[in-house]
Write an enzyme that holds these catalytic residues in place. Structure first.
Site, PDB file in Angstrom:
ATOM      1  N   GLY A  12       0.838  -1.183   0.000  1.00  0.00           N
ATOM      2  CA  GLY A  12       0.000   0.000   0.000  1.00  0.00           C
ATOM      3  C   GLY A  12       0.872   1.231   0.000  1.00  0.00           C
ATOM      4  O   GLY A  12       2.092   1.144   0.214  1.00  0.00           O
TER       5      GLY A  12
ATOM      6  N   GLN B 119       3.285   9.736   1.898  1.00  0.00           N
ATOM      7  CA  GLN B 119       4.573   9.110   1.575  1.00  0.00           C
ATOM      8  C   GLN B 119       5.171   9.642   0.281  1.00  0.00           C
ATOM      9  O   GLN B 119       6.357   9.442   0.030  1.00  0.00           O
ATOM     10  CB  GLN B 119       4.419   7.592   1.483  1.00  0.00           C
ATOM     11  CG  GLN B 119       4.044   6.950   2.812  1.00  0.00           C
ATOM     12  CD  GLN B 119       3.930   5.461   2.656  1.00  0.00           C
ATOM     13  OE1 GLN B 119       2.873   4.946   2.302  1.00  0.00           O
ATOM     14  NE2 GLN B 119       5.021   4.746   2.890  1.00  0.00           N
TER      15      GLN B 119
ATOM     16  N   CYS C  60       7.373  -0.904   5.803  1.00  0.00           N
ATOM     17  CA  CYS C  60       6.862   0.354   5.263  1.00  0.00           C
ATOM     18  C   CYS C  60       7.894   0.912   4.294  1.00  0.00           C
ATOM     19  O   CYS C  60       9.089   0.918   4.611  1.00  0.00           O
ATOM     20  CB  CYS C  60       6.619   1.338   6.401  1.00  0.00           C
ATOM     21  SG  CYS C  60       5.928   2.912   5.863  1.00  0.00           S
ATOM     22  N   LEU C  61       7.431   1.374   3.132  1.00  0.00           N
ATOM     23  CA  LEU C  61       8.366   1.935   2.161  1.00  0.00           C
ATOM     24  C   LEU C  61       9.060   3.184   2.706  1.00  0.00           C
ATOM     25  O   LEU C  61      10.127   3.553   2.224  1.00  0.00           O
ATOM     26  CB  LEU C  61       7.640   2.269   0.852  1.00  0.00           C
ATOM     27  CG  LEU C  61       7.057   1.055   0.102  1.00  0.00           C
ATOM     28  CD1 LEU C  61       6.358   1.521  -1.166  1.00  0.00           C
ATOM     29  CD2 LEU C  61       8.120   0.013  -0.213  1.00  0.00           C
TER      30      LEU C  61
ATOM     31  N   HIS D 223      -2.794   0.361   8.571  1.00  0.00           N
ATOM     32  CA  HIS D 223      -1.453   0.911   8.335  1.00  0.00           C
ATOM     33  C   HIS D 223      -1.535   2.161   7.452  1.00  0.00           C
ATOM     34  O   HIS D 223      -0.916   3.195   7.756  1.00  0.00           O
ATOM     35  CB  HIS D 223      -0.579  -0.175   7.684  1.00  0.00           C
ATOM     36  CG  HIS D 223       0.811   0.257   7.363  1.00  0.00           C
ATOM     37  ND1 HIS D 223       1.929  -0.303   7.954  1.00  0.00           N
ATOM     38  CD2 HIS D 223       1.289   1.189   6.497  1.00  0.00           C
ATOM     39  CE1 HIS D 223       3.016   0.278   7.475  1.00  0.00           C
ATOM     40  NE2 HIS D 223       2.658   1.185   6.582  1.00  0.00           N
ATOM     41  N   GLU D 224      -2.304   2.068   6.361  1.00  0.00           N
ATOM     42  CA  GLU D 224      -2.359   3.196   5.411  1.00  0.00           C
ATOM     43  C   GLU D 224      -3.132   4.379   5.988  1.00  0.00           C
ATOM     44  O   GLU D 224      -2.736   5.537   5.803  1.00  0.00           O
ATOM     45  CB  GLU D 224      -2.976   2.742   4.083  1.00  0.00           C
ATOM     46  CG  GLU D 224      -2.219   1.634   3.361  1.00  0.00           C
ATOM     47  CD  GLU D 224      -0.735   1.904   3.211  1.00  0.00           C
ATOM     48  OE1 GLU D 224      -0.321   3.074   3.111  1.00  0.00           O
ATOM     49  OE2 GLU D 224       0.038   0.924   3.216  1.00  0.00           O
TER      50      GLU D 224
ATOM     51  N   HIS E 277      -1.027   6.423   8.182  1.00  0.00           N
ATOM     52  CA  HIS E 277      -0.174   7.375   7.452  1.00  0.00           C
ATOM     53  C   HIS E 277      -0.909   8.695   7.231  1.00  0.00           C
ATOM     54  O   HIS E 277      -0.317   9.774   7.368  1.00  0.00           O
ATOM     55  CB  HIS E 277       0.220   6.807   6.088  1.00  0.00           C
ATOM     56  CG  HIS E 277       1.423   5.918   6.109  1.00  0.00           C
ATOM     57  ND1 HIS E 277       2.638   6.325   6.595  1.00  0.00           N
ATOM     58  CD2 HIS E 277       1.606   4.647   5.662  1.00  0.00           C
ATOM     59  CE1 HIS E 277       3.524   5.331   6.464  1.00  0.00           C
ATOM     60  NE2 HIS E 277       2.915   4.303   5.901  1.00  0.00           N
TER      61      HIS E 277
HETATM   62 NI    NI Z   1       3.785   2.473   5.278  1.00  0.00          NI
END
Ligand code: NI
Length: 182
Positions: free
Chosen positions: A49, A54, A102-103, A144-145, A148
């Site tokens: 995701g 991000q 996580c990216l 998670h998303e 963010h």
């Molecule tokens: Ni993430």
């Protein structure tokens, strides 16, 4: 379409809340381009995701997709889902620990407790209403998303930082112990 630069932990944009997208702006070319670029970026980096924070955009947009992801070979598949202006409601008190990455926190994994069932209400990219019940892995990725979009990263949710692991060590010592997401 373009692959966007992903903000890493420490960039203030990851700690700021994203603003809602006005309903009449969802179909605008700028928003559609952002969504296309986010999908391309998520796929390029094998994310499960990606939230707009991000990629340095403070709008309540995220994309989710898990289809044969090499970073998560054992994860259940999730079809491409575009989430705009989400409201997430818990459907249980039950929490389950699972691995996340996580990216924006490259090459790390950690154990994170998440609710096992949530209701997701949002708009899709055609500005259609979405109202779904998500369980287990899908529920984890959504939480998670959405975190963010509220300036929260998975590290904030960890109960025990002793499980925080570099991916190389994780592959050696932890791989195969429960599911994971990012
Ligand atoms: Ni993430």
């Amino acid at each position: 379409m373009a692959i966007l630069k992903v903000a890493r932990l420490g960039h203030p944009v990851l700690r700021q809340p994203a603003r809602p997208v006005p309903l009449d702006a969802i179909r605008a070319p700028e928003t559609q381009r952002l969504i296309d670029d986010m999908i391309e970026t998520m796929r390029e980096y094998d994310g499960a995701g990606l939230a707009a924070n991000q990629v340095h955009v403070l709008q309540q947009v995220c994309v989710i997709e898990v289809l044969g992801n090499p970073r998560y070979p054992d994860a259940p598949h999730i079809p491409l889902t575009v989430v705009i202006d989400p409201v997430v409601t818990p459907l249980t008190d039950e929490m389950e620990e699972g691995w996340e990455g996580c990216l924006s926190v490259p090459d790390m994994r950690g154990m994170v407790p998440r609710l096992t069932a949530v209701r997701l209400e949002c708009w899709d990219r055609e500005a259609r209403r979405v109202d779904v019940i998500a369980k287990d892995f899908f529920a984890r990725v959504i939480q998670h998303e959405i975190d963010h979009l509220n300036g929260i990263v998975y590290l904030d949710r960890m109960r025990n930082l002793a499980t925080l692991a570099h991916i190389a060590e994780w592959n050696k010592h932890w791989l195969g112990s429960r599911e994971h997401a990012d």
